[in-house]
Scaffold this active site. Structure first.
Site, mmCIF file in Angstrom:
data_model
loop_
_atom_site.group_PDB
_atom_site.id
_atom_site.type_symbol
_atom_site.label_atom_id
_atom_site.label_comp_id
_atom_site.label_asym_id
_atom_site.label_seq_id
_atom_site.Cartn_x
_atom_site.Cartn_y
_atom_site.Cartn_z
ATOM 1 C CD1 TRP A 47 -2.350 1.860 0.313
ATOM 2 C CD2 TRP A 47 -2.775 1.295 2.444
ATOM 3 N NE1 TRP A 47 -3.365 2.668 0.759
ATOM 4 C CE2 TRP A 47 -3.647 2.343 2.056
ATOM 5 C CE3 TRP A 47 -2.873 0.776 3.743
ATOM 6 C CZ2 TRP A 47 -4.594 2.874 2.939
ATOM 7 C CZ3 TRP A 47 -3.816 1.301 4.613
ATOM 8 C CH2 TRP A 47 -4.665 2.336 4.212
ATOM 9 C CG PHE A 75 10.821 -6.340 -1.482
ATOM 10 C CD1 PHE A 75 11.177 -6.066 -0.179
ATOM 11 C CD2 PHE A 75 9.501 -6.685 -1.761
ATOM 12 C CE1 PHE A 75 10.235 -6.118 0.828
ATOM 13 C CE2 PHE A 75 8.554 -6.747 -0.757
ATOM 14 C CZ PHE A 75 8.922 -6.456 0.541
ATOM 15 C CG HIS A 102 9.445 -6.733 4.802
ATOM 16 N ND1 HIS A 102 8.425 -5.824 4.935
ATOM 17 C CD2 HIS A 102 9.009 -7.636 3.899
ATOM 18 C CE1 HIS A 102 7.425 -6.163 4.122
ATOM 19 N NE2 HIS A 102 7.755 -7.255 3.477
ATOM 20 C CB SER A 222 -9.076 3.144 -2.444
ATOM 21 O OG SER A 222 -9.477 2.568 -3.677
ATOM 22 C CG MET A 226 -3.970 -0.477 -4.376
ATOM 23 S SD MET A 226 -2.870 -0.148 -2.998
ATOM 24 C CE MET A 226 -1.797 -1.579 -2.998
HETATM 25 P P1 A3P Z 1 -4.722 -8.071 5.387
HETATM 26 O O1 A3P Z 1 -4.090 -9.413 5.247
HETATM 27 O O2 A3P Z 1 -5.092 -7.746 6.803
HETATM 28 O O3 A3P Z 1 -5.822 -7.829 4.431
HETATM 29 P P2 A3P Z 1 2.180 -6.065 3.120
HETATM 30 O O4 A3P Z 1 1.998 -5.371 1.826
HETATM 31 O O5 A3P Z 1 3.090 -5.352 4.073
HETATM 32 O O6 A3P Z 1 2.543 -7.509 2.959
HETATM 33 O O7 A3P Z 1 0.782 -6.016 3.889
HETATM 34 C C1 A3P Z 1 -0.331 -6.706 3.403
HETATM 35 C C2 A3P Z 1 -1.543 -6.189 4.144
HETATM 36 O O8 A3P Z 1 -1.821 -4.834 3.744
HETATM 37 C C3 A3P Z 1 -2.781 -7.014 3.829
HETATM 38 O O9 A3P Z 1 -3.575 -6.981 5.029
HETATM 39 C C4 A3P Z 1 -3.405 -6.175 2.714
HETATM 40 O O10 A3P Z 1 -4.767 -6.431 2.475
HETATM 41 C C5 A3P Z 1 -3.168 -4.776 3.273
HETATM 42 N N1 A3P Z 1 -3.316 -3.741 2.234
HETATM 43 C C6 A3P Z 1 -2.687 -3.678 1.048
HETATM 44 N N2 A3P Z 1 -3.126 -2.620 0.351
HETATM 45 C C7 A3P Z 1 -4.051 -1.995 1.111
HETATM 46 C C8 A3P Z 1 -4.876 -0.843 0.936
HETATM 47 N N3 A3P Z 1 -4.848 -0.117 -0.176
HETATM 48 N N4 A3P Z 1 -5.715 -0.499 1.945
HETATM 49 C C9 A3P Z 1 -5.767 -1.216 3.081
HETATM 50 N N5 A3P Z 1 -5.010 -2.329 3.307
HETATM 51 C C10 A3P Z 1 -4.167 -2.711 2.330
#
Ligand code: A3P
Length: 289
Positions: A47, A75, A102, A222, A226
């Site tokens: 995000w 990454f 990370h 949003s 996405m």
């Molecule tokens: P959930 O598994 O709770 O849905 P990362 O990208 O660090 O691996 O994190 C993944 C998490 O961020 C997932 O959470 C994903 O759905 C959430 N995420 C990604 N894009 C998002 C967005 N635009 N709005 C809200 N949550 C988002």
């Protein structure tokens, strides 16, 4: 640590080896204009990197698509089979560069500090991180089977997951923020008021964007938009690495989903453990959202 496939939770055949050698090599990589986005896994890395990508391209969606290499923002520590490593991608990217990682604070290549790069860290409450990470382990073929949810929660609390202890990670970056150029954001704030958080990022970067462009960025990043975007879901780039039939990558995108998963006893144990490990810190998380 980290020791690549020997690190708890990484599958032996994992493509994503956190090789110490690579970190040493990458100490030459930071540039003054770089802006890394950092976080422990599952706080919304994808995000934030989508938001950053859109900001850097002045809200031009097509330009973001055109520049896409490997889910766009490289990454730092990863390499997919047949793809360039994050370091290789960076080498061939003109400044200003965006990098995502990370890594815990103590493993960031020293050049990022020497060059005074701007760093944006996003943290998320540990209960939602643990649940999101559990589902990610189930669908991402690079990870070992996480076992039951109860087993995974125990491993999470003990820091026996890839990238180690969430508690050390969030505290480490929080403490570093006292001395370095770090913007520390929270997933929960981003959910509540994304416009305000994007404005914080713009201010931190010293960048101004017209209101209409900010609107476009907010729309494009949003959860609903996405989720429809195959690149953001890693559907196009990494089909052999993730099984989306087990769980989508963009799963729920809400705060407080942990309440649908923790038992009362697990929650009490988690809270006690949290109090112990976060004692003495002025870093606080919004669990009740
Ligand atoms: P959930 O598994 O709770 O849905 P990362 O990208 O660090 O691996 O994190 C993944 C998490 O961020 C997932 O959470 C994903 O759905 C959430 N995420 C990604 N894009 C998002 C967005 N635009 N709005 C809200 N949550 C988002």
């Amino acid at each position: 640590q980290p020791a690549g496939s020997d690190h708890p939770g990484w599958s032996r055949s994992a493509y994503a080896a956190l090789s110490y050698k690579r970190h040493q090599r990458s100490t030459r990589e930071g540039r003054e204009e770089d802006s890394p986005c950092l976080q422990h896994p599952q706080p919304g890395t994808t995000w934030l990197s989508e938001i950053m990508d859109m900001i850097y391209h002045d809200g031009d969606v097509e330009k973001c698509r055109r520049d896409a290499i490997y889910n766009r923002v490289p990454f730092l520590e990863l390499k997919a089979p047949g793809e360039m490593s994050g370091i290789e991608q960076l080498e061939s990217t003109p400044s200003p560069r965006l990098v995502k990682t990370h890594l815990p604070v103590q493993l960031l290549p020293t050049s990022f500090w020497e060059k005074d790069c701007k760093i944006i860290y996003m943290a998320r409450n540990p209960k939602d991180v643990a649940i999101s990470y559990y589902y990610f382990h189930r669908m991402a073929k690079i990870h070992q089977d996480p076992g039951t949810k109860a087993e995974f929660l125990e491993n999470f609390m003990a820091g026996k997951v890839p990238y180690g202890s969430w508690y050390d990670h969030v505290r480490g970056w929080w403490e570093k923020k006292q001395q370095k150029k770090i913007l520390y954001l929270f997933y929960e704030d981003m959910k509540k008021d994304p416009r305000q958080e994007v404005q914080k990022i713009l201010q931190f970067l010293g960048k101004e964007l017209a209101e209409g462009i900010v609107d476009r960025i907010l729309h494009h990043t949003s959860f609903q938009e996405m989720k429809k975007n195959p690149a953001a879901n890693y559907e196009t780039m990494l089909p052999i690495l993730m099984d989306h039939s087990i769980s989508p990558f963009l799963r729920k995108g809400v705060s407080g989903d942990w309440k649908n998963h923790f038992t009362v006893a697990q929650n009490e144990r988690f809270d006690q453990h949290y109090q112990k490990l976060m004692a003495g810190s002025d870093l606080h998380f919004q669990m009740e959202v």
